[in-house]
Design a protein around this motif. Structure first.
Motif, PDB file in Angstrom:
ATOM      1  N   VAL A  89      21.328  -9.185 -13.895  1.00 32.09           N
ATOM      2  CA  VAL A  89      22.638  -8.546 -13.785  1.00 32.09           C
ATOM      3  C   VAL A  89      22.466  -7.098 -13.330  1.00 32.09           C
ATOM      4  O   VAL A  89      21.697  -6.334 -13.924  1.00 32.09           O
ATOM      5  CB  VAL A  89      23.397  -8.586 -15.124  1.00 32.09           C
ATOM      6  CG1 VAL A  89      24.757  -7.908 -14.990  1.00 32.09           C
ATOM      7  CG2 VAL A  89      23.574 -10.034 -15.582  1.00 32.09           C
ATOM      8  N   ALA A  90      23.173  -6.725 -12.278  1.00 28.95           N
ATOM      9  CA  ALA A  90      23.208  -5.342 -11.788  1.00 28.95           C
ATOM     10  C   ALA A  90      24.587  -4.789 -12.102  1.00 28.95           C
ATOM     11  O   ALA A  90      25.584  -5.212 -11.514  1.00 28.95           O
ATOM     12  CB  ALA A  90      22.934  -5.303 -10.280  1.00 28.95           C
ATOM     13  N   GLU A  91      24.633  -3.858 -13.047  1.00 28.44           N
ATOM     14  CA  GLU A  91      25.927  -3.359 -13.527  1.00 28.44           C
ATOM     15  C   GLU A  91      26.194  -1.941 -13.048  1.00 28.44           C
ATOM     16  O   GLU A  91      25.318  -1.086 -13.040  1.00 28.44           O
ATOM     17  CB  GLU A  91      25.953  -3.397 -15.054  1.00 28.44           C
ATOM     18  CG  GLU A  91      27.296  -3.011 -15.640  1.00 28.44           C
ATOM     19  CD  GLU A  91      27.393  -3.259 -17.134  1.00 28.44           C
ATOM     20  OE1 GLU A  91      28.406  -2.837 -17.726  1.00 28.44           O
ATOM     21  OE2 GLU A  91      26.472  -3.888 -17.700  1.00 28.44           O
ATOM     22  N   GLY A  92      27.437  -1.695 -12.635  1.00 29.83           N
ATOM     23  CA  GLY A  92      27.843  -0.372 -12.181  1.00 29.83           C
ATOM     24  C   GLY A  92      27.978  -0.302 -10.673  1.00 29.83           C
ATOM     25  O   GLY A  92      27.370  -1.076  -9.929  1.00 29.83           O
ATOM     26  N   SER A  93      28.776   0.663 -10.213  1.00 25.98           N
ATOM     27  CA  SER A  93      29.062   0.799  -8.775  1.00 25.98           C
ATOM     28  C   SER A  93      27.810   1.037  -7.949  1.00 25.98           C
ATOM     29  O   SER A  93      27.619   0.442  -6.885  1.00 25.98           O
ATOM     30  CB  SER A  93      30.042   1.950  -8.545  1.00 25.98           C
ATOM     31  OG  SER A  93      31.265   1.707  -9.175  1.00 25.98           O
TER      32      SER A  93
END
Length: 266
Positions: A30-34
């Motif tokens: 999971v890659a979270e954030g803008s």
């Protein structure tokens, strides 16, 4: 809009955040954030989840990327369930893990980092960012290193893990021998090193061994290196943070390889 925490997709994302075994089994993370969403290659992105508030405030660049990847909207409470952060930004992506071979790490004149039992997510992320900045061609992690796909590690790399080739080795001693057989000089960062780190040439293929935050390198690993280098300490310090030590070493190698050329002026 997904509004239920019991939705199977939501439970799957939450499990990927928490379970290293599932990430490994499915080769997903999971890659979270803008920032991470924008840094992730579109070809790796499998699913994207956003909140209504995020969509409302997204800039042109984010909207363009969302149009390329597609997305699903979820409620704020549901996103909080999926998120691994205290203050969620309202966007995360499920992405495929990259994989690299040894050969890809040996491109050009190799400059490598071999990490033994680095456990702190912040240190590991710092080392990846430093590696990218210094032009390191690859990072090799020992079996005892933290999971690179762990959410805190992914965030702390700030996108560098998408650009720095790396792989996790089952046997660090074997990697050292392999590199030495390929003509790569292996240097151990060692408190009792006989050479000062800036007195050794790194113009040829070079690899630096960096040890655990608390214990440094194991003696077996340090003794397997071609040379053991020390970073001089003033005052009463015994050693530096693993990430700082790695930075000093790879930037010294980068400085030497620039030769007489000055850094570009911005």
């Amino acid at each position: 809009m997904i509004t239920s925490n019991s939705n199977e997709k939501i439970k799957h994302v939450a499990a990927l955040q928490q379970k290293a075994g599932l990430r490994r089994e499915e080769s997903l993370f999971v890659a979270e954030g803008s920032r991470l969403f924008l840094e992730a290659p579109v070809s790796l992105v499998r699913e994207v989840y956003v909140t209504e508030r995020f969509l409302k405030n997204a800039d042109t660049l984010l909207k363009q990327r969302l149009s390329e990847t597609g997305y699903e909207e979820v409620s704020e409470p549901v996103f909080a369930k999926m998120s691994d952060t205290k203050s969620p930004q309202g966007i995360l992506a499920v992405a495929s893990q990259q994989s690299y071979s040894r050969e890809e790490l040996l491109a050009g004149i190799p400059l490598l980092l071999l990490l033994e039992n680095i456990q702190d997510p912040g240190n590991l992320g710092t080392i990846f960012r430093t590696a990218e900045g210094a032009g390191v061609t690859g990072v090799i992690l020992s079996p005892g290193c933290a999971d690179i796909w762990q959410p805190k590690v992914v965030r702390s790399t700030m996108g560098s893990l998408f650009r720095v080739p790396f792989y996790r080795s089952e046997d660090l001693q074997r990697e050292i021998a392999f590199l030495q057989n390929r003509g790569v000089k292996v240097c151990a960062a060692w408190l009792e090193g006989s050479e000062c780190y800036d007195a050794v040439s790194y113009l040829g293929g070079s690899a630096f061994l960096i040890g655990n935050e608390g214990n440094g390198l194991t003696k077996e690993t340090a003794m397997a290196a071609d040379t053991r280098v020390r970073i001089p300490m003033a005052g009463k310090l015994e050693s530096l943070n693993a990430g700082v030590s790695a930075a000093l070493l790879v930037y010294e190698a980068a400085r030497q390889r620039r030769g007489e050329r000055r850094c570009p002026v911005s």
